[in-house]
Write a protein that holds these residues in place. Structure first.
Motif, mmCIF file in Angstrom:
data_model
loop_
_atom_site.group_PDB
_atom_site.id
_atom_site.type_symbol
_atom_site.label_atom_id
_atom_site.label_comp_id
_atom_site.label_asym_id
_atom_site.label_seq_id
_atom_site.Cartn_x
_atom_site.Cartn_y
_atom_site.Cartn_z
ATOM 1 N N GLN A 148 0.794 -1.227 0.000
ATOM 2 C CA GLN A 148 0.000 0.000 0.000
ATOM 3 C C GLN A 148 0.828 1.279 0.000
ATOM 4 N N ARG A 149 2.138 1.176 -0.241
ATOM 5 C CA ARG A 149 2.951 2.389 -0.344
ATOM 6 C C ARG A 149 2.827 3.016 -1.732
ATOM 7 N N GLN A 150 3.056 4.321 -1.773
ATOM 8 C CA GLN A 150 3.178 5.016 -3.041
ATOM 9 C C GLN A 150 4.563 4.750 -3.618
ATOM 10 N N PRO A 151 4.766 4.949 -4.935
ATOM 11 C CA PRO A 151 6.079 4.655 -5.535
ATOM 12 C C PRO A 151 7.249 5.364 -4.864
ATOM 13 N N GLU A 152 7.025 6.588 -4.366
ATOM 14 C CA GLU A 152 8.115 7.379 -3.784
ATOM 15 C C GLU A 152 8.205 7.258 -2.262
ATOM 16 N N GLU A 153 7.494 6.292 -1.682
ATOM 17 C CA GLU A 153 7.389 6.199 -0.225
ATOM 18 C C GLU A 153 8.367 5.175 0.354
ATOM 19 N N LEU A 154 9.085 5.594 1.406
ATOM 20 C CA LEU A 154 9.958 4.685 2.142
ATOM 21 C C LEU A 154 9.146 3.768 3.042
ATOM 22 N N ARG A 155 9.735 2.636 3.411
ATOM 23 C CA ARG A 155 9.157 1.827 4.478
ATOM 24 C C ARG A 155 9.323 2.558 5.808
ATOM 25 N N PRO A 156 8.489 2.261 6.804
ATOM 26 C CA PRO A 156 8.666 2.892 8.124
ATOM 27 C C PRO A 156 10.056 2.566 8.674
ATOM 28 N N ILE A 157 10.769 3.585 9.135
ATOM 29 C CA ILE A 157 12.132 3.420 9.630
ATOM 30 C C ILE A 157 12.185 3.714 11.121
ATOM 31 N N ARG A 158 12.857 2.836 11.848
ATOM 32 C CA ARG A 158 13.028 3.001 13.298
ATOM 33 C C ARG A 158 14.520 2.938 13.606
ATOM 34 N N THR A 177 6.896 0.353 -13.258
ATOM 35 C CA THR A 177 6.865 1.613 -12.516
ATOM 36 C C THR A 177 8.119 1.766 -11.666
ATOM 37 N N PRO A 178 8.832 2.877 -11.760
ATOM 38 C CA PRO A 178 9.963 3.122 -10.862
ATOM 39 C C PRO A 178 9.468 3.296 -9.419
ATOM 40 N N VAL A 179 10.099 2.598 -8.486
ATOM 41 C CA VAL A 179 9.684 2.657 -7.086
ATOM 42 C C VAL A 179 10.909 2.786 -6.189
ATOM 43 N N LEU A 180 10.668 3.287 -4.983
ATOM 44 C CA LEU A 180 11.717 3.546 -3.998
ATOM 45 C C LEU A 180 11.674 2.513 -2.888
ATOM 46 N N ASP A 181 12.856 2.104 -2.395
ATOM 47 C CA ASP A 181 12.980 1.277 -1.199
ATOM 48 C C ASP A 181 12.245 -0.059 -1.359
ATOM 49 N N LEU A 182 12.801 -0.938 -2.178
ATOM 50 C CA LEU A 182 12.168 -2.218 -2.484
ATOM 51 C C LEU A 182 12.294 -3.189 -1.315
ATOM 52 N N ASP A 183 11.208 -3.880 -0.998
ATOM 53 C CA ASP A 183 11.301 -5.001 -0.065
ATOM 54 C C ASP A 183 11.567 -6.272 -0.874
ATOM 55 N N TYR A 184 11.614 -7.415 -0.194
ATOM 56 C CA TYR A 184 12.006 -8.648 -0.889
ATOM 57 C C TYR A 184 11.023 -9.027 -1.991
ATOM 58 N N VAL A 185 9.725 -8.871 -1.737
ATOM 59 C CA VAL A 185 8.723 -9.226 -2.745
ATOM 60 C C VAL A 185 8.972 -8.449 -4.026
#
Length: 251
Positions: A5-15, A172-180
């Motif tokens: 559910q992230r937008q293409p330019e959105e980072l994952r939550p960072i802690r 689509t170009p996306v930021l901060d890829l997870d494994y999927v």
């Protein structure tokens, strides 16, 4: 909309949790989504032999890095690297070392070696880039621990460093890829930059067919926006301990 559910330019939550362990002067537990890395920075008053034997008039410090994925960081379990590192591990720790060395004035550091250790506790994509981003915070804390021993008029840390992954997923170009996303990406790229927007390293690969200059530019633009956000997060995490190397940084 992406699968999480992230937008293409959105980072994952960072802690970020600083001072996670007490044995090292710099230590950070950093997470991006489900990826979690423990980064520590240790300082040794010795130098590698090849550097210790240099001209005393030009003697300077060094930074080295090690990277590992703990057995429980993936499913199925990753076997420990006991006698020989695989090629991926070697390549990643060299990237971390190159990236963080670009932050330092080694003459100002003096005859010391900083060791950055990045241990992946859970892997869900972006472990190398998160190691660099967290490693910089640990590095800042380690340098702060010896501030009284360093030149007052010559900052050891010359610039901030952060890294992020970008790629093309489903066109689509996306930021901060997870494994999927990383496992199905048409393009996979890792970008290391300074907090002022200068490129330090770009690693990019077309996983299938070649990609256009337009897609390259879009990914680099996404990476730059991501680095701005990461620099802001690093600065917030360090608070008053943020290095005073570049007062022009306002992010």
């Amino acid at each position: 909309m992406r699968h999480d559910q992230r937008q293409p330019e959105e980072l994952r939550p960072i802690r970020v949790q600083r001072h996670f362990v007490g044995a090292a002067p710099g230590s950070v537990l950093i997470s991006a989504g489900k990826t979690t890395v423990l980064c520590t920075a240790s300082i040794d008053s010795t130098l590698p032999p090849w550097k210790a034997n240099s001209d005393p008039a030009t003697l300077s410090g060094w930074l080295t890095a090690e990277y590992s994925m703990l057995p429980g960081s993936t499913s199925p379990r990753k076997r420990r690297e006991r006698d020989k590192m695989d090629g991926r591990t070697t390549e990643i720790q060299r990237l971390i070392g190159r990236s963080l060395r670009s932050a330092l004035d080694f003459r100002a550091l003096g005859a010391r070696t900083i060791a950055i250790d990045c241990d992946v506790l859970e892997a869900d994509g972006g472990t190398r880039t998160l190691s660099i981003t967290g490693g910089f915070i640990a590095l800042c804390d380690a340098i702060a621990s010896i501030r009284s021993e360093l030149p007052a008029d010559r900052p050891v840390i010359e610039r901030s460093i952060a890294a992020i992954s970008v790629g093309v997923v489903n066109g689509t170009p996306v930021l901060d890829l997870d494994y999927v996303e990383d496992s199905t990406a048409e393009v996979d790229m890792n970008v290391v930059m300074s907090g002022t927007g200068q490129f330090i390293e770009v690693q990019g690969t077309a996983e299938g067919k070649p990609f256009s200059r337009e897609f390259l530019n879009q990914q680099l633009d996404l990476a730059a926006k991501g680095i701005e956000q990461l620099t802001r997060l690093q600065r917030e995490a360090l608070g008053p301990d943020w290095p005073s190397f570049d007062p022009s940084i306002t992010c």
